[in-house]
Design a protein around this motif. Structure first.
Motif, PDB file in Angstrom:
ATOM      1  N   LYS B 164     -15.221   3.922   2.959  1.00 58.00           N
ATOM      2  CA  LYS B 164     -14.555   4.533   3.580  1.00 58.00           C
ATOM      3  C   LYS B 164     -14.808   4.003   5.546  1.00 58.00           C
ATOM      4  O   LYS B 164     -14.234   3.921   6.233  1.00 58.00           O
ATOM      5  CB  LYS B 164     -15.307   6.109   4.196  1.00 58.00           C
ATOM      6  N   GLN B 191      -7.110   4.351  -8.057  1.00 55.72           N
ATOM      7  CA  GLN B 191      -7.648   5.734  -7.202  1.00 55.72           C
ATOM      8  C   GLN B 191      -8.400   5.424  -5.348  1.00 55.72           C
ATOM      9  O   GLN B 191      -8.516   5.803  -4.899  1.00 55.72           O
ATOM     10  CB  GLN B 191      -8.671   5.974  -7.769  1.00 55.72           C
ATOM     11  N   ASN B 193      -7.190   2.806  -4.302  1.00 58.43           N
ATOM     12  CA  ASN B 193      -5.758   2.075  -3.551  1.00 58.43           C
ATOM     13  C   ASN B 193      -5.452   4.061  -3.109  1.00 58.43           C
ATOM     14  O   ASN B 193      -5.132   3.316  -1.284  1.00 58.43           O
ATOM     15  CB  ASN B 193      -4.801   1.812  -3.563  1.00 58.43           C
ATOM     16  N   VAL B 194      -5.231   4.561  -3.753  1.00 60.07           N
ATOM     17  CA  VAL B 194      -5.089   5.912  -2.967  1.00 60.07           C
ATOM     18  C   VAL B 194      -5.888   7.254  -2.021  1.00 60.07           C
ATOM     19  O   VAL B 194      -6.101   6.845  -0.848  1.00 60.07           O
ATOM     20  CB  VAL B 194      -4.721   7.077  -4.364  1.00 60.07           C
ATOM     21  N   LEU B 195      -7.579   6.226  -2.122  1.00 58.02           N
ATOM     22  CA  LEU B 195      -8.347   6.937  -1.110  1.00 58.02           C
ATOM     23  C   LEU B 195      -8.034   5.959   0.030  1.00 58.02           C
ATOM     24  O   LEU B 195      -8.162   6.607   1.068  1.00 58.02           O
ATOM     25  CB  LEU B 195      -9.824   6.573  -1.697  1.00 58.02           C
ATOM     26  N   CYS B 197      -5.501   5.035   1.558  1.00 52.08           N
ATOM     27  CA  CYS B 197      -4.091   5.248   1.465  1.00 52.08           C
ATOM     28  C   CYS B 197      -4.001   6.195   2.308  1.00 52.08           C
ATOM     29  O   CYS B 197      -3.827   6.311   4.017  1.00 52.08           O
ATOM     30  CB  CYS B 197      -2.325   4.853   1.190  1.00 52.08           C
ATOM     31  N   GLN B 198      -5.039   7.432   1.979  1.00 56.04           N
ATOM     32  CA  GLN B 198      -5.139   8.670   2.502  1.00 56.04           C
ATOM     33  C   GLN B 198      -5.954   8.785   3.388  1.00 56.04           C
ATOM     34  O   GLN B 198      -5.362   8.820   4.252  1.00 56.04           O
ATOM     35  CB  GLN B 198      -5.660   9.274   1.486  1.00 56.04           C
ATOM     36  N   LEU B 199      -6.372   8.008   3.619  1.00 55.65           N
ATOM     37  CA  LEU B 199      -7.723   6.950   4.551  1.00 55.65           C
ATOM     38  C   LEU B 199      -7.038   6.228   6.006  1.00 55.65           C
ATOM     39  O   LEU B 199      -7.386   7.200   7.134  1.00 55.65           O
ATOM     40  CB  LEU B 199      -8.674   5.952   4.407  1.00 55.65           C
ATOM     41  N   GLY B 200      -5.999   6.076   6.015  1.00 54.34           N
ATOM     42  CA  GLY B 200      -5.029   5.676   7.080  1.00 54.34           C
ATOM     43  C   GLY B 200      -4.393   4.474   6.975  1.00 54.34           C
ATOM     44  O   GLY B 200      -4.392   4.042   7.701  1.00 54.34           O
ATOM     45  N   GLN B 240       1.391   2.535  -5.647  1.00 54.17           N
ATOM     46  CA  GLN B 240      -0.115   2.649  -5.533  1.00 54.17           C
ATOM     47  C   GLN B 240      -0.942   0.900  -6.181  1.00 54.17           C
ATOM     48  O   GLN B 240      -2.159   1.283  -5.946  1.00 54.17           O
ATOM     49  CB  GLN B 240      -0.682   3.501  -5.876  1.00 54.17           C
TER      50      GLN B 240
END
Lengths: 447, 314
Positions: B164, B191, B193-195, B197-200, B240
């Motif tokens: 984060k 996982q 990579n997904v996290l 990307c979700q963070l922005g 991803q």
């Protein structure tokens, strides 16, 4: 194309006689379809069924056996392109090169230096399995003399020779050892095949391009010779990789049995005399479909790296690598040295013993049987518990073999401390660090 | 029937990611085939080599061959300048070993100052590698990302624990490249990579560090992870997992027994330096064959060989 279990079942005798060891014909046919049992376990196939099945149930890639006695080796027999798809079967083997162009002293030196590479790593003998005997075109007599030397070297032999006369003469002196005769090409295939067949040896097929190799293999198969290996060595590294990949992929993915033979990759031809480049290429061909990798003059340093890689790649992903349980006295440890306990998972052993060796501290490393699982996995599965540790101590008579009563256990199983103390009265159980890297610092307080 | 091999170029491709800025910036990834399968389709960009340089500078070079290559260098900056002359190096990996609170515990300011000096001294792309201490690394990455804005650096790495803060600063606020580090497992890699990307963090700003190991030491896990990630990215078009792969090789290979035990202890093994070089070469070649788009290496002789290896296969 491979048949399904149901298709095979339709051809089966449907007697349910159980003689094959399976409870029903249906069960047997399912196993045959998976390649788990050979179809000849059933004696009641009709001739017609046999003919249909033998072609389609035969493995896509042949297993070729070469050499004899302690130098007997299996090549090929792979069923997948990547180890994660199932497992790789027969590990790639290595050869050292000698040549009829070398003088006698150099040949002796090359053989002696190759023989120095011979050690054990996690239960496997690591050594150079083949001598690759190159014919430089300087007369059959000269070649026979070199082959004789090779035959005395206690290694399997590859004759690299496309000259029929020299090949014939060389085979006379070494055919008892079941060598590989590597030298068939589009021009001499029939003649070389006759020589190899007469001597009962495997024939290596090469060519100027993969298309040419393919046609030559087809011609040899048509003539009845299926005891082959394919020399995929091209003009350079790039072409050699192309050949190696296309041969294996055409075989296993596109199901073309004519490419279903083990391969020879000659790195001394691709990168002559360049030890470092040969290591890099050998690493690549370990992963990408080299069955026999021919090096120039392999060194111990190369072997340590390449055999380590090979051992890793050719482990069955379903079965972890294990080391033998027992007491490993590190850094000159004796009966008074502190004991440190861990599991028999090879990676754990290597990390822990490596760190202790770095620390230079004498330690009795105790390896328990945990079915090759890592510390936490073994603990969770009940394979690494106070009970199994007690059993290990009794079986290996640790109490009498070691006088020290300090036992370091992995930090990850700190919860076991109390139970171990209860099972092993008199021992001072110490919780070690969580990670192996911290051992060097940790052990300083115990020596 | 003539031989007619099927081509196996994929419709999906690995993201092409630019490292660094200016004339010496370099692009990794972009390929739509398995590594070096140029007979299926040309490889868009050749894999690259980064040189690992420790913040300890010359003191961290344990082998004569390493020292010789940097002879006359007094500082890290000197070494970086020298590295530009060496063949095959496309990036500098600045390894802040000395920042470890359990070791020298160099301050974050010290690290940032050095990173700045290095960035001024070279046009090569810069990769910042931490000291494995989560809190300290996060701070180093954040501050270096800020100080080197516009240089398009890579920070190694954002992990599950600190993705984060590293993702938000390096990947978003300062527009740098983020190395997503997972522990040799395709699911963990995806996982993370997904996290991110979700963070922005833009997918194009992520490179993957799937973890590393030396040949002989559990390399099968890395090998199979590389194979599986490439298969998922290309054959199944898993977006991803289409980030290029960066693999630190030197940090693993120079710490194993073969590269550490002295010649007195095992005379039959021969030269210690040679053993280390062979371990580094074999590991790097195996990583590249499996799908690493950039390998981080240390010994000049090993780098020279791997550069030649890459050239010969392109």
């Amino acid at each position: 194309m491979a048949l399904t279990g149901i298709q095979i079942f339709k051809l089966s005798p449907k007697k349910n006689c159980k003689e094959c060891g399976s409870p029903t014909c249906m069960a047997f046919c399912m196993k045959v379809a998976q390649g788990a049992v050979p179809m000849d376990k059933c004696p009641y196939w009709s001739e017609e069924a046999k003919a249909t099945l033998s072609e389609s149930t035969a493995p896509l890639m042949k297993t070729i056996e070469v050499g004899t006695g302690s130098n007997a080796h299996k090549l090929g027999g792979e069923t997948v392109l990547f180890r994660h798809e199932k497992t790789l079967v027969n590990r790639n083997l290595y050869a050292a090169t000698i040549c009829s162009c070398m003088d006698e002293a150099d040949i002796d030196a090359a053989i002696a230096s190759m023989k120095k590479i011979d050690y054990e790593r996690i239960g496997e003998r690591e050594y150079v399995e083949f001598l690759f005997v190159n014919y430089a075109g300087n007369g059959a007599d000269k070649y026979v003399a070199v082959v004789k030397k090779a035959a005395e070297a206690d290694r399997a032999i590859i004759l690299n020779c496309s000259d029929a006369e020299a090949a014939k003469a060389a085979l006379e002196v070494c055919k008892a050892g079941k060598p590989i005769l590597n030298g068939a090409n589009k021009d001499n295939a029939a003649e070389m095949s006759a020589i190899a067949t007469a001597a009962g040896v495997t024939l290596g097929v090469g060519g100027a391009s993969i298309e040419e190799i393919y046609d030559t293999v087809k011609a040899l198969e048509a003539a009845g010779n299926k005891n082959l290996v394919i020399d995929v060595t091209g003009a350079d590294a790039k072409e050699t990789l192309k050949n190696a990949v296309l041969v294996r992929r055409t075989n296993l993915k596109d199901q073309d049995r004519s490419m279903g033979y083990p391969s020879i990759v000659n790195l001394e031809k691709v990168a002559p005399g360049d030890l470092h480049m040969q290591t890099a290429l050998a690493a690549m061909f370990t992963l990408r479909y080299g069955s026999i990798i021919v090096m120039g003059a392999p060194t111990y340093a190369e072997a340590l790296a390449l055999y380590g890689l090979r051992q890793n790649i050719y482990t069955d992903p379903q079965k972890p690598m294990k080391v033998e349980p027992g007491i490993y006295a590190l850094n000159g440890a004796d009966e008074n040295s502190v004991c440190s306990l861990t599991v028999d998972f090879a990676l754990t052993y290597f990390l822990v013993s490596g760190e202790y060796e770095r620390s230079k501290a004498p330690v009795n490393l105790l390896i328990t049987d945990a079915s090759g699982m890592s510390v936490l996995t073994a603990w969770a599965a009940g394979k690494f518990s106070a009970g199994t540790i007690k059993k290990f101590f009794d079986e290996y008579d640790i109490e009498n073999k070691v006088k020290s009563r300090t036992l370091i256990i992995p930090g990850k199983v700190a919860v076991m401390k109390g139970e171990i103390e209860a099972k092993l009265p008199g021992w001072n159980v110490v919780v070690g660090p969580m990670e192996a890297v911290q051992l060097v610092k940790f052990i300083k307080d115990y020596v | 029937m003539a031989f007619n091999p099927k081509k196996q170029a994929f419709n999906a491709s690995i993201n092409a990611v630019t490292l660094g800025a200016g004339e010496k910036s370099t692009v990794i990834g972009g390929e739509n085939t398995l590594p070096f399968y140029t007979f299926d389709a040309p490889m868009a960009n050749s894999p690259k080599i980064a040189l690992e340089i420790s913040d300890d500078g010359m003191a961290s070079l344990q082998m004569p061959g390493m020292k010789a290559a940097f002879e006359g260098c007094a500082s890290v900056v000197d070494m970086v300048k020298k590295a530009e002359e060496l063949h095959g190096i496309s990036a500098i990996c600045l390894h802040f070993e000395g920042a470890d609170p359990n070791g020298e515990n160099k301050s974050v300011e010290e690290c940032v100052a050095l990173a700045k000096e290095v960035a001024e001294a070279t046009a090569l792309p810069i990769i910042i590698m931490g000291c494995k201490n989560i809190e300290k690394d996060a701070e180093i990455f954040n501050k270096c990302s800020e100080a080197l804005q516009g240089k398009n650096i890579v920070v190694l790495s954002a992990r599950e624990e600190d993705y984060k803060s590293v993702g938000a600063s390096a990947g978003m606020a300062y527009n740098q490249k983020v190395g997503a580090e997972s522990a040799v497992d395709i699911n963990l890699a995806k996982q993370l990579n997904v996290l991110l990307c979700q963070l922005g963090v833009p997918a194009q700003s992520i490179v993957m560090n799937l973890g590393s190991s030396c040949v002989g030491y559990g390399y099968e896990y890395l090998s199979s992870t590389l194979d599986r990630v490439k298969a998922a990215a290309l054959a199944q078009n898993d977006q991803q997992l289409q980030m290029p792969i960066v693999t630190p090789v030197s940090t693993e290979t120079w710490n194993v027994k073969e590269a550490m035990v002295s010649e007195e202890e095992v005379p039959e093994w021969g030269s210690l330096e040679e053993r280390g070089i062979e371990m580094e070469i074999a590991t790097a070649a195996a990583c590249l064959t499996g799908g690493s788009d950039l390998v981080i290496m240390k010994h000049p002789a090993a780098i020279e060989t791997i550069a030649k290896f890459i050239d010969s296969l392109m």
